[in-house]
Design a protein around this motif. Structure first.
Motif, PDB file in Angstrom:
ATOM      1  N   SER A 316     127.109  40.667  72.939  1.00 37.16           N
ATOM      2  CA  SER A 316     128.030  41.648  73.505  1.00 37.16           C
ATOM      3  C   SER A 316     129.273  40.932  73.992  1.00 37.16           C
ATOM      4  CB  SER A 316     127.377  42.401  74.676  1.00 37.16           C
ATOM      5  OG  SER A 316     126.398  43.293  74.225  1.00 37.16           O
ATOM      6  N   MET A 317     130.430  41.570  73.801  1.00 32.30           N
ATOM      7  CA  MET A 317     131.700  40.999  74.217  1.00 32.30           C
ATOM      8  C   MET A 317     132.246  41.812  75.395  1.00 32.30           C
ATOM      9  SD  MET A 317     135.219  40.551  71.980  1.00 32.30           S
ATOM     10  CE  MET A 317     134.399  39.462  70.808  1.00 32.30           C
ATOM     11  N   PHE A 318     132.679  41.116  76.445  1.00 30.66           N
ATOM     12  CA  PHE A 318     133.272  41.772  77.606  1.00 30.66           C
ATOM     13  C   PHE A 318     134.720  41.300  77.746  1.00 30.66           C
ATOM     14  CE2 PHE A 318     129.458  43.714  78.697  1.00 30.66           C
ATOM     15  CZ  PHE A 318     128.416  42.809  78.569  1.00 30.66           C
ATOM     16  N   LEU A 319     135.625  42.273  77.689  1.00 29.08           N
ATOM     17  CA  LEU A 319     137.047  41.947  77.634  1.00 29.08           C
ATOM     18  C   LEU A 319     137.835  42.844  78.568  1.00 29.08           C
ATOM     19  CD1 LEU A 319     139.377  40.414  76.188  1.00 29.08           C
ATOM     20  CD2 LEU A 319     139.399  42.270  74.509  1.00 29.08           C
ATOM     21  N   GLY A 320     138.639  42.256  79.440  1.00 30.57           N
ATOM     22  CA  GLY A 320     139.535  43.034  80.285  1.00 30.57           C
ATOM     23  C   GLY A 320     138.845  43.664  81.479  1.00 30.57           C
ATOM     24  N   ASP A 321     139.641  44.390  82.263  1.00 31.96           N
ATOM     25  CA  ASP A 321     139.148  44.977  83.503  1.00 31.96           C
ATOM     26  C   ASP A 321     138.116  46.074  83.275  1.00 31.96           C
ATOM     27  OD1 ASP A 321     140.868  43.283  84.761  1.00 31.96           O
ATOM     28  OD2 ASP A 321     141.944  44.820  85.897  1.00 31.96           O
ATOM     29  N   ALA A 322     138.221  46.812  82.169  1.00 31.38           N
ATOM     30  CA  ALA A 322     137.279  47.905  81.918  1.00 31.38           C
ATOM     31  C   ALA A 322     135.848  47.407  81.794  1.00 31.38           C
ATOM     32  CB  ALA A 322     137.676  48.674  80.655  1.00 31.38           C
ATOM     33  N   ASP A 323     135.677  46.157  81.367  1.00 34.72           N
ATOM     34  CA  ASP A 323     134.340  45.589  81.209  1.00 34.72           C
ATOM     35  C   ASP A 323     133.890  44.790  82.430  1.00 34.72           C
ATOM     36  OD1 ASP A 323     133.887  46.671  78.723  1.00 34.72           O
ATOM     37  OD2 ASP A 323     134.620  44.923  77.619  1.00 34.72           O
ATOM     38  N   MET A 324     134.729  44.747  83.480  1.00 34.07           N
ATOM     39  CA  MET A 324     134.353  43.975  84.652  1.00 34.07           C
ATOM     40  C   MET A 324     133.095  44.513  85.345  1.00 34.07           C
ATOM     41  SD  MET A 324     134.996  41.252  86.256  1.00 34.07           S
ATOM     42  CE  MET A 324     136.649  40.819  85.702  1.00 34.07           C
ATOM     43  N   PRO A 325     132.895  45.850  85.488  1.00 33.14           N
ATOM     44  CA  PRO A 325     131.639  46.311  86.090  1.00 33.14           C
ATOM     45  C   PRO A 325     130.394  45.820  85.347  1.00 33.14           C
ATOM     46  CG  PRO A 325     133.253  48.091  86.091  1.00 33.14           C
ATOM     47  CD  PRO A 325     133.845  46.972  85.284  1.00 33.14           C
ATOM     48  N   ALA A 326     130.464  45.746  84.013  1.00 31.31           N
ATOM     49  CA  ALA A 326     129.331  45.232  83.250  1.00 31.31           C
ATOM     50  C   ALA A 326     129.106  43.753  83.549  1.00 31.31           C
ATOM     51  CB  ALA A 326     129.553  45.444  81.755  1.00 31.31           C
ATOM     52  N   ARG A 327     130.189  42.988  83.677  1.00 25.45           N
ATOM     53  CA  ARG A 327     130.048  41.575  84.034  1.00 25.45           C
ATOM     54  C   ARG A 327     129.395  41.444  85.404  1.00 25.45           C
ATOM     55  NH1 ARG A 327     135.703  38.441  82.559  1.00 25.45           N
ATOM     56  NH2 ARG A 327     136.053  39.325  80.487  1.00 25.45           N
ATOM     57  N   TRP A 328     129.847  42.257  86.359  1.00 27.70           N
ATOM     58  CA  TRP A 328     129.269  42.197  87.702  1.00 27.70           C
ATOM     59  C   TRP A 328     127.780  42.521  87.664  1.00 27.70           C
ATOM     60  CZ3 TRP A 328     133.751  45.520  90.042  1.00 27.70           C
ATOM     61  CH2 TRP A 328     134.859  44.686  90.265  1.00 27.70           C
ATOM     62  N   TYR A 329     127.403  43.476  86.827  1.00 25.58           N
ATOM     63  CA  TYR A 329     125.983  43.835  86.735  1.00 25.58           C
ATOM     64  C   TYR A 329     125.145  42.620  86.330  1.00 25.58           C
ATOM     65  CZ  TYR A 329     121.723  45.393  84.383  1.00 25.58           C
ATOM     66  OH  TYR A 329     120.423  45.507  83.961  1.00 25.58           O
ATOM     67  N   TYR A 330     125.578  41.910  85.287  1.00 21.63           N
ATOM     68  CA  TYR A 330     124.814  40.748  84.841  1.00 21.63           C
ATOM     69  C   TYR A 330     124.792  39.657  85.917  1.00 21.63           C
ATOM     70  CZ  TYR A 330     124.120  42.316  80.039  1.00 21.63           C
ATOM     71  OH  TYR A 330     123.713  43.001  78.923  1.00 21.63           O
ATOM     72  N   LYS A 331     125.901  39.505  86.629  1.00 25.40           N
ATOM     73  CA  LYS A 331     125.951  38.484  87.676  1.00 25.40           C
ATOM     74  C   LYS A 331     125.088  38.881  88.878  1.00 25.40           C
ATOM     75  CE  LYS A 331     130.489  36.672  86.369  1.00 25.40           C
ATOM     76  NZ  LYS A 331     131.912  36.502  86.760  1.00 25.40           N
ATOM     77  N   LEU A 332     125.038  40.173  89.190  1.00 27.64           N
ATOM     78  CA  LEU A 332     124.161  40.646  90.261  1.00 27.64           C
ATOM     79  C   LEU A 332     122.694  40.385  89.914  1.00 27.64           C
ATOM     80  CD1 LEU A 332     125.901  44.037  91.112  1.00 27.64           C
ATOM     81  CD2 LEU A 332     125.522  42.182  92.743  1.00 27.64           C
ATOM     82  N   LYS A 333     122.323  40.667  88.658  1.00 31.14           N
ATOM     83  CA  LYS A 333     120.953  40.389  88.217  1.00 31.14           C
ATOM     84  C   LYS A 333     120.620  38.911  88.374  1.00 31.14           C
ATOM     85  CE  LYS A 333     118.796  41.877  84.653  1.00 31.14           C
ATOM     86  NZ  LYS A 333     118.406  42.194  83.254  1.00 31.14           N
ATOM     87  N   ALA A 334     121.532  38.064  87.910  1.00 32.98           N
ATOM     88  CA  ALA A 334     121.288  36.619  87.973  1.00 32.98           C
ATOM     89  C   ALA A 334     121.184  36.149  89.418  1.00 32.98           C
ATOM     90  CB  ALA A 334     122.402  35.873  87.244  1.00 32.98           C
ATOM     91  N   ALA A 335     122.037  36.693  90.293  1.00 29.84           N
ATOM     92  CA  ALA A 335     122.006  36.291  91.701  1.00 29.84           C
ATOM     93  C   ALA A 335     120.703  36.734  92.365  1.00 29.84           C
ATOM     94  CB  ALA A 335     123.208  36.882  92.434  1.00 29.84           C
ATOM     95  N   HIS A 336     120.231  37.931  92.015  1.00 37.08           N
ATOM     96  CA  HIS A 336     118.966  38.408  92.585  1.00 37.08           C
ATOM     97  C   HIS A 336     117.810  37.524  92.136  1.00 37.08           C
ATOM     98  CE1 HIS A 336     115.730  41.066  93.860  1.00 37.08           C
ATOM     99  NE2 HIS A 336     115.237  40.960  92.651  1.00 37.08           N
ATOM    100  N   LEU A 337     117.746  37.220  90.847  1.00 38.56           N
ATOM    101  CA  LEU A 337     116.648  36.406  90.327  1.00 38.56           C
ATOM    102  C   LEU A 337     116.671  35.012  90.935  1.00 38.56           C
ATOM    103  CD1 LEU A 337     116.731  37.485  86.573  1.00 38.56           C
ATOM    104  CD2 LEU A 337     114.961  38.029  88.255  1.00 38.56           C
ATOM    105  N   GLU A 338     117.857  34.452  91.113  1.00 35.99           N
ATOM    106  CA  GLU A 338     117.955  33.122  91.724  1.00 35.99           C
ATOM    107  C   GLU A 338     117.472  33.163  93.175  1.00 35.99           C
ATOM    108  OE1 GLU A 338     121.198  29.530  92.537  1.00 35.99           O
ATOM    109  OE2 GLU A 338     121.817  31.378  91.520  1.00 35.99           O
ATOM    110  N   SER A 339     117.803  34.222  93.893  1.00 39.23           N
ATOM    111  CA  SER A 339     117.363  34.360  95.279  1.00 39.23           C
ATOM    112  C   SER A 339     115.844  34.443  95.370  1.00 39.23           C
ATOM    113  CB  SER A 339     118.002  35.605  95.906  1.00 39.23           C
ATOM    114  OG  SER A 339     117.529  35.822  97.217  1.00 39.23           O
TER     115      SER A 339
END
Length: 360
Positions: A316-339
């Protein structure tokens, strides 16, 4: 902020998150003395309501041969496996094994099946599906809708989408598919630039209070009726919730959209709406329900078509501000799993308010 045109690549879809409350079924669908089988996060689950109305949830596999107990019988106190008649109480303990001779020394209650905490909130039955830490004490609170007052009307719709858990969630927070998936509501000819402000909230992010877009005619109509202005906030919360609250004078509308993984290529979409206002509108509940079914049906078709492409396991490709919520979702998942894995505090990927711009 405008992102430079350098796409971010997500090479694979991840597993669903455990350690959260997930919606199971609407409360009214499980009457006292009944049971139902369902699958959530690839887990076979048996959900029961005993004669007194108490809830119970357990693994829907008899430990004897693996028969789903949801094919058996429930007398309001015990579940009976349809294969050899083993009986289990609502705490998952085996209470009777018919094939054993009378007077034997074997204690059947030493056999049991896994159980899951179950609670009711906002007209839904919720199950806590523990992660590697088990059922932590105390459990986190069941998600509650942020309703300003007692609703006058409400409805609930469930659909099953053919998609991965991650794609199901991303579909909830994608801000720019409307002109193409829901073109009858807002065509690409009416697209224009929008600016939205986002801020971090615990385990999620919020699109802060904003007025309706210029191409959102029906909402401006509500402003004229109730003396406006109409203000909307939209929250996303791990693992799977999009919560929207619109307020205009004394009237308000809240809705929650949740994507619960069923299997690696199926998600159950639950939409619940609650509102106070427009009580004078003839057949208002029917109108809103019909429109919602149209929107969700179009999303279902889009996910079904997307699934054809996903068979080839593309990135999947994430480009520009419109895809930023999707990027945040993946980063939130990763942060939760790391915690969870390290025991360190949750490190939120969104540190401060951010302004995003896109066209839709």
């Amino acid at each position: 902020m405008i992102q430079p045109p350098s796409p971010e690549i997500q090479s694979s879809r991840g597993a669903p998150l455990f350690g959260f409350w997930y919606p199971a079924v609407p409360s009214h669908r499980l009457r006292p003395g009944t049971m139902t089988g369902l699958q959530m996060l690839d887990l076979p689950i048996l959900l029961c309501r005993d004669r007194t109305g108490m809830l119970a949830a357990m693994r829907d596999l008899c430990p004897h041969r693996g028969m789903p107990m949801s094919f058996g019988r429930f007398d309001g106190e015990r579940v009976e496996c349809p294969y050899h008649g083993w009986q289990f109480d609502t705490k998952g303990r085996c209470r009777r094994i018919p094939a054993l001779p009378e007077g034997g020394s074997f204690q059947s209650d030493k056999i049991g099946v896994s159980t899951y905490p179950a609670q009711e909130m906002d007209g839904m039955i919720w199950l806590y599906l523990a992660d590697e830490r088990g059922n932590i004490d105390p459990l986190p609170p069941v998600p509650r809708m942020p309703l300003p007052s007692e609703p006058r009307q409400s409805f609930h719709i469930s659909l099953t989408y053919t998609c991965t858990p991650d794609d199901g969630v991303i579909g909830l927070i994608d801000p720019v598919h409307g002109p193409y998936v829901h073109s009858w509501w807002r065509s690409d000819a009416r697209m224009h630039e929008k600016t939205k402000v986002f801020e971090p909230i615990p385990h999620g992010f919020r699109m802060t209070a904003h007025r309706p877009a210029k191409n959102s005619g029906p909402f401006h109509w509500i402003e004229r009726i109730y003396g406006g202005p109409l203000s909307t906030t939209i929250d996303f919360l791990l693992p799977n919730q999009r919560v929207e609250l619109m307020q205009c004078g004394r009237a308000w509308l809240a809705n929650r959209l949740m994507a619960t993984p069923v299997s690696d290529m199926e998600c159950r979409i639950d939409f619940s709406a609650y509102w106070r206002g427009l009580h004078w509108l003839p057949f208002g509940n029917l109108i809103f329900r019909t429109l919602t079914k149209m929107f969700l049906g179009q999303d279902e078709r889009a996910m079904k078509h997307l699934a054809v492409g996903l068979r080839h396991k593309p990135s999947s490709m994430f480009l520009g501000d419109a895809d930023m919520p999707a990027r945040w979702y993946y980063k939130l998942k990763a942060a939760h799993l790391e915690s969870v894995q390290t025991g360190c505090p949750f490190d939120h990927p969104l540190k401060e308010r951010v302004t995003l711009r896109w066209r839709s």
